[in-house]
Design an enzyme around this catalytic site. Structure first.
Site, PDB file in Angstrom:
ATOM      1  N   GLU A  38     -26.727  43.970  56.307  1.00 33.94           N
ATOM      2  CA  GLU A  38     -27.696  42.674  56.076  1.00 33.94           C
ATOM      3  C   GLU A  38     -28.946  42.910  57.085  1.00 33.94           C
ATOM      4  O   GLU A  38     -28.819  43.014  58.153  1.00 33.94           O
ATOM      5  CB  GLU A  38     -26.959  41.515  56.542  1.00 33.94           C
ATOM      6  CG  GLU A  38     -27.926  40.117  56.556  1.00 33.94           C
ATOM      7  CD  GLU A  38     -27.196  38.963  57.253  1.00 33.94           C
ATOM      8  OE1 GLU A  38     -25.906  38.808  57.088  1.00 33.94           O
ATOM      9  OE2 GLU A  38     -28.069  38.096  57.536  1.00 33.94           O
ATOM     10  N   ARG A  42     -36.788  38.574  59.016  1.00 38.57           N
ATOM     11  CA  ARG A  42     -37.496  37.866  60.017  1.00 38.57           C
ATOM     12  C   ARG A  42     -38.498  38.404  60.840  1.00 38.57           C
ATOM     13  O   ARG A  42     -38.969  38.050  61.833  1.00 38.57           O
ATOM     14  CB  ARG A  42     -36.523  37.140  61.058  1.00 38.57           C
ATOM     15  CG  ARG A  42     -35.727  38.092  61.573  1.00 38.57           C
ATOM     16  CD  ARG A  42     -34.655  37.215  62.569  1.00 38.57           C
ATOM     17  NE  ARG A  42     -33.483  36.679  61.898  1.00 38.57           N
ATOM     18  CZ  ARG A  42     -32.258  36.491  62.449  1.00 38.57           C
ATOM     19  NH1 ARG A  42     -32.039  36.790  63.806  1.00 38.57           N
ATOM     20  NH2 ARG A  42     -31.083  36.313  61.679  1.00 38.57           N
ATOM     21  N   LYS A 126     -21.358  32.122  54.664  1.00 38.56           N
ATOM     22  CA  LYS A 126     -21.483  32.464  55.864  1.00 38.56           C
ATOM     23  C   LYS A 126     -21.418  31.269  56.874  1.00 38.56           C
ATOM     24  O   LYS A 126     -21.731  30.140  56.290  1.00 38.56           O
ATOM     25  CB  LYS A 126     -23.172  32.930  55.918  1.00 38.56           C
ATOM     26  CG  LYS A 126     -23.570  32.890  57.565  1.00 38.56           C
ATOM     27  CD  LYS A 126     -25.029  33.677  57.566  1.00 38.56           C
ATOM     28  CE  LYS A 126     -25.635  33.567  58.993  1.00 38.56           C
ATOM     29  NZ  LYS A 126     -26.421  34.733  59.357  1.00 38.56           N
TER      30      LYS A 126
HETATM   31  C1  3PG Z   1     -28.188  36.124  62.952  1.00 35.43           C
HETATM   32  O1  3PG Z   1     -28.440  35.733  61.729  1.00 35.43           O
HETATM   33  O2  3PG Z   1     -28.713  36.209  63.866  1.00 35.43           O
HETATM   34  C2  3PG Z   1     -26.766  36.393  62.967  1.00 35.43           C
HETATM   35  O3  3PG Z   1     -25.708  35.135  63.005  1.00 35.43           O
HETATM   36  C3  3PG Z   1     -26.586  37.317  64.106  1.00 35.43           C
HETATM   37  O4  3PG Z   1     -26.137  36.671  65.284  1.00 35.43           O
HETATM   38  P1  3PG Z   1     -25.737  37.457  66.818  1.00 35.43           P
HETATM   39  O5  3PG Z   1     -26.938  38.068  67.132  1.00 35.43           O
HETATM   40  O6  3PG Z   1     -25.154  36.512  67.798  1.00 35.43           O
HETATM   41  O7  3PG Z   1     -24.753  38.458  66.186  1.00 35.43           O
END
Ligand code: 3PG
Length: 205
Positions: A38, A42, A126
C-alpha cells in the site's frame, strides 16, 4: 479485496518522500516476502513512485493508500494499481468507488461506519486508527453482529502487538509502517528493511 489480500498477513503502509527510494524499497519488501504494497498518496513523490514500482518491480501487487477523493480513485486506475485503501469513507468516495474497476478497502472505526460501507457492497474493511479505536478488543466485538465482515487493522501496530490482531478469525491481514520505518528509508537501509519484511511475512496465524 478478500481474494487479493487472502494469504498476505502483513501489508506494508509505505510513505515515499523521494522518488528514487520507491523501487529499491518495494524490491526489498517483495524480497522479504511481502508483495502486497500500500503506497500512500500523501506525498508529492507518491505518484511517480507508484508508477515506477508498477513498471519495475515484478511480483509486487500495488495499491494506493490514503485515498480520500474521487480524483484519487481515477489516479489509482491510471497508475495501474490493483487496489485502494482509504482511512475513512464518505458517501462521495463510496459512490465513486462503486464505479471503479479496482477494489476499495474502506476505512472504518465504528459499527455505524461499517454498516454504511456495507450498504455500498463492501465486506472487507480497514480499521483505522486501530490502536486508538479500541484495538483488537473492538475488532473481536465487531465479529458478533458482523460475522461476514473481515477487517484489516492499521495504525499503531508493530511486532509487539501484531499477534493480538492476527489471532482473531475476523482479521484478514494487518497493515503497518513498521516494516519500512521512515529513518531506514531515509538512510536507504534496504537490507534491514528486507529483514523486517522477512520477519513479518513469517508471522503465523
Ligand atoms: C496509516 O495509514 O498511516 C497507517 O495506518 C499506518 O499506521 P502506522 O504508521 O501506525 O503503522
Amino acid at each position: 479485496m478478500r481474494d487479493l489480500l487472502a494469504g498476505n498477513t502483513v501489508i506494508p503502509v509505505i510513505v515515499i518522500d523521494r522518488v528514487e527510494d520507491a523501487v529499491p524499497l518495494a524490491k526489498a519488501l517483495v524480497a522479504g516476502g511481502l508483495n502486497v504494497l500500500e503506497v500512500t498518496l500523501r506525498t508529492a513523490a507518491a505518484e511517480e513512485g507508484i508508477r515506477q514500482i508498477v513498471a519495475q518491480v515484478p511480483g509486487a501487487i500495488v495499491g494506493t493508500g490514503t485515498v480520500c477523493t474521487p480524483e484519487q480513485i481515477t489516479l489509482s486506475e491510471q497508475l495501474g494499481c490493483q487496489f485502494m485503501v482509504s482511512p475513512g469513507a464518505t458517501d462521495t468516495l463510496l459512490a465513486a468507488a462503486q464505479k471503479s474497476s479496482i477494489g476499495l478497502l474502506p476505512g472504518i472505526s465504528s459499527a455505524s461506519e461499517l454498516m454504511r460501507c456495507m450498504e455500498y457492497g463492501h465486506r472487507d474493511f480497514k480499521f483505522f486508527p486501530a490502536e486508538n479505536s479500541g484495538g483488537a478488543a473492538m475488532i473481536k466485538a465487531l465479529a458478533g453482529p458482523f460475522g461476514d465482515a473481515r477487517i484489516c487493522p492499521t495504525g499503531g501496530i508493530g511486532l509487539h502487538n501484531v499477534m493480538d490482531y492476527l489471532s482473531l478469525p475476523n482479521v484478514l491481514c494487518v497493515g503497518g509502517s513498521w516494516v519500512c520505518p521512515a529513518q531506514m528509508v531515509k538512510e536507504q537501509r534496504w537490507d534491514e528493511i528486507e529483514q523486517l519484511a522477512r520477519e513479518a511475512s513469517a508471522l503465523g496465524r
